[in-house]
Design an enzyme around this catalytic site. Structure first.
Site, PDB file in Angstrom:
ATOM      1  N   HIS A   1       1.739   6.545 -39.429  1.00  0.00           N
ATOM      2  CA  HIS A   1       1.967   7.286 -38.194  1.00  0.00           C
ATOM      3  C   HIS A   1       3.222   6.743 -37.512  1.00  0.00           C
ATOM      4  CE1 HIS A   1      -2.497   8.549 -38.169  1.00  0.00           C
ATOM      5  NE2 HIS A   1      -1.730   9.515 -38.628  1.00  0.00           N
TER       6      HIS A   1
ATOM      7  N   LYS B   1       5.425   3.205 -38.421  1.00  0.00           N
ATOM      8  CA  LYS B   1       6.407   3.370 -39.506  1.00  0.00           C
ATOM      9  C   LYS B   1       7.260   2.116 -39.699  1.00  0.00           C
ATOM     10  CE  LYS B   1       6.833   8.367 -40.008  1.00  0.00           C
ATOM     11  NZ  LYS B   1       5.644   8.849 -39.312  1.00  0.00           N
TER      12      LYS B   1
ATOM     13  N   THR C   1       3.836  10.873 -47.420  1.00  0.00           N
ATOM     14  CA  THR C   1       4.051  12.020 -46.529  1.00  0.00           C
ATOM     15  C   THR C   1       5.547  12.062 -46.196  1.00  0.00           C
ATOM     16  OG1 THR C   1       3.343  10.545 -44.744  1.00  0.00           O
ATOM     17  CG2 THR C   1       1.747  12.169 -45.521  1.00  0.00           C
ATOM     18  N   GLY C   2       6.020  13.235 -45.789  1.00  0.00           N
ATOM     19  CA  GLY C   2       7.457  13.486 -45.695  1.00  0.00           C
ATOM     20  C   GLY C   2       8.295  12.480 -44.927  1.00  0.00           C
ATOM     21  N   THR C   3       7.950  12.260 -43.677  1.00  0.00           N
ATOM     22  CA  THR C   3       8.807  11.400 -42.852  1.00  0.00           C
ATOM     23  C   THR C   3       8.694   9.945 -43.279  1.00  0.00           C
ATOM     24  OG1 THR C   3       8.239  12.950 -41.082  1.00  0.00           O
ATOM     25  CG2 THR C   3       9.522  11.027 -40.462  1.00  0.00           C
ATOM     26  N   THR C   4       7.499   9.527 -43.596  1.00  0.00           N
ATOM     27  CA  THR C   4       7.296   8.163 -44.091  1.00  0.00           C
ATOM     28  C   THR C   4       8.108   7.954 -45.368  1.00  0.00           C
ATOM     29  OG1 THR C   4       5.053   8.121 -43.187  1.00  0.00           O
ATOM     30  CG2 THR C   4       5.557   6.506 -44.903  1.00  0.00           C
TER      31      THR C   4
ATOM     32  N   SER D   1       5.402  16.716 -44.504  1.00  0.00           N
ATOM     33  CA  SER D   1       5.107  15.816 -43.390  1.00  0.00           C
ATOM     34  C   SER D   1       3.607  15.917 -43.067  1.00  0.00           C
ATOM     35  CB  SER D   1       5.948  16.215 -42.184  1.00  0.00           C
ATOM     36  OG  SER D   1       5.698  15.323 -41.117  1.00  0.00           O
TER      37      SER D   1
ATOM     38  N   ASP E   1      -0.927  14.974 -45.528  1.00  0.00           N
ATOM     39  CA  ASP E   1      -2.160  14.193 -45.770  1.00  0.00           C
ATOM     40  C   ASP E   1      -3.088  14.980 -46.695  1.00  0.00           C
ATOM     41  OD1 ASP E   1      -2.224  11.945 -43.334  1.00  0.00           O
ATOM     42  OD2 ASP E   1      -1.223  13.816 -42.806  1.00  0.00           O
TER      43      ASP E   1
ATOM     44  N   ASP F   1      -2.157   4.758 -36.655  1.00  0.00           N
ATOM     45  CA  ASP F   1      -1.959   4.283 -35.280  1.00  0.00           C
ATOM     46  C   ASP F   1      -3.221   4.618 -34.496  1.00  0.00           C
ATOM     47  OD1 ASP F   1      -1.266   3.630 -32.758  1.00  0.00           O
ATOM     48  OD2 ASP F   1       0.554   4.849 -32.671  1.00  0.00           O
TER      49      ASP F   1
ATOM     50  N   HIS G   1      -3.302  16.792 -36.238  1.00  0.00           N
ATOM     51  CA  HIS G   1      -3.880  17.018 -37.564  1.00  0.00           C
ATOM     52  C   HIS G   1      -4.971  15.983 -37.878  1.00  0.00           C
ATOM     53  CE1 HIS G   1      -0.705  14.067 -37.997  1.00  0.00           C
ATOM     54  NE2 HIS G   1      -1.023  13.818 -39.247  1.00  0.00           N
TER      55      HIS G   1
ATOM     56  N   ASP H   1      -7.135  16.643 -40.887  1.00  0.00           N
ATOM     57  CA  ASP H   1      -6.564  16.313 -42.206  1.00  0.00           C
ATOM     58  C   ASP H   1      -6.681  14.814 -42.484  1.00  0.00           C
ATOM     59  OD1 ASP H   1      -5.825  18.940 -41.954  1.00  0.00           O
ATOM     60  OD2 ASP H   1      -3.726  18.650 -42.456  1.00  0.00           O
TER      61      ASP H   1
HETATM   62  O1  LIG Z   1       1.163  12.179 -39.889  1.00  0.00           O
HETATM   63  C1  LIG Z   1       1.151  11.389 -40.789  1.00  0.00           C
HETATM   64  C2  LIG Z   1      -0.117  10.896 -41.321  1.00  0.00           C
HETATM   65  O2  LIG Z   1      -1.232  11.490 -40.742  1.00  0.00           O
HETATM   66  C3  LIG Z   1       2.402  10.898 -41.383  1.00  0.00           C
HETATM   67  O3  LIG Z   1       3.269  11.949 -41.667  1.00  0.00           O
HETATM   68  P1  LIG Z   1       4.826  11.700 -41.734  1.00  0.00           P
HETATM   69  O4  LIG Z   1       5.055  10.603 -42.712  1.00  0.00           O
HETATM   70  O5  LIG Z   1       5.442  12.980 -42.198  1.00  0.00           O
HETATM   71  O6  LIG Z   1       5.264  11.314 -40.343  1.00  0.00           O
END
Ligand SMILES: O=C(CO)COP(=O)(O)O
Length: 124
Positions: free
Chosen positions: A8, A12, A36-39, A55, A61, A81, A88, A91
């Site tokens: 989260h 990160k 996941t995308g941003t991570t 993402s 997820d 976090d 979400h 998810d």
């Molecule tokens: O929201 C997330 C996990 O629930 C993480 O997603 P991102 O890596 O895209 O921010």
């Protein structure tokens, strides 16, 4: 072995630090990272090769949960976090449930992730 990395926003930086600390193990041939995308983007910026899903809020997820259910992902590092809420949440809970259904190791904090990774390192 496929390992999913997810963090989260508030976690990160901690995840990137964790990845860098464990670079030697995580960059071994036998380990494939998905995220996941941003991570995943953050991990790439630190020099890691990562397969990126959507993402998290857009279904990332859920995509990782599907890979766990299909037996493609063998371990999940999810730096959650606990001090923020997420649109979400359904998810997120689904991913946790699917890991439990399939008995796939899931670390939801750094201390647990380190223990799991230490166990992998011992297998080398
Ligand atoms: O929201 C997330 C996990 O629930 C993480 O997603 P991102 O890596 O895209 O921010």
């Amino acid at each position: 072995m496929e390992i999913a990395i997810i963090a989260h926003d508030g976690k990160k930086a901690d995840l990137v630090q964790f990845l860098e600390k464990n670079k030697a193990v995580l960059q071994e041939e036998k380990i494939r990272l998905i995220a996941t995308g941003t991570t995943g983007g953050k991990a790439e910026n630190s020099g890691f090769k990562v397969i990126k899903m959507l993402s998290g809020p857009l279904g990332g997820d859920a995509q990782i949960a599907a890979r766990v259910a299909e037996g493609k992902t063998q371990m999940v590092f999810f730096f959650k976090d606990p001090l923020s809420s997420h649109a979400h949440e359904a998810d997120i809970n689904m991913l946790i449930r699917v890991c439990d259904v399939h008995n796939v190791p899931l670390a939801t904090n750094e201390a647990t992730a380190q223990l799991l990774l230490n166990a992998i390192a011992l297998q080398s």
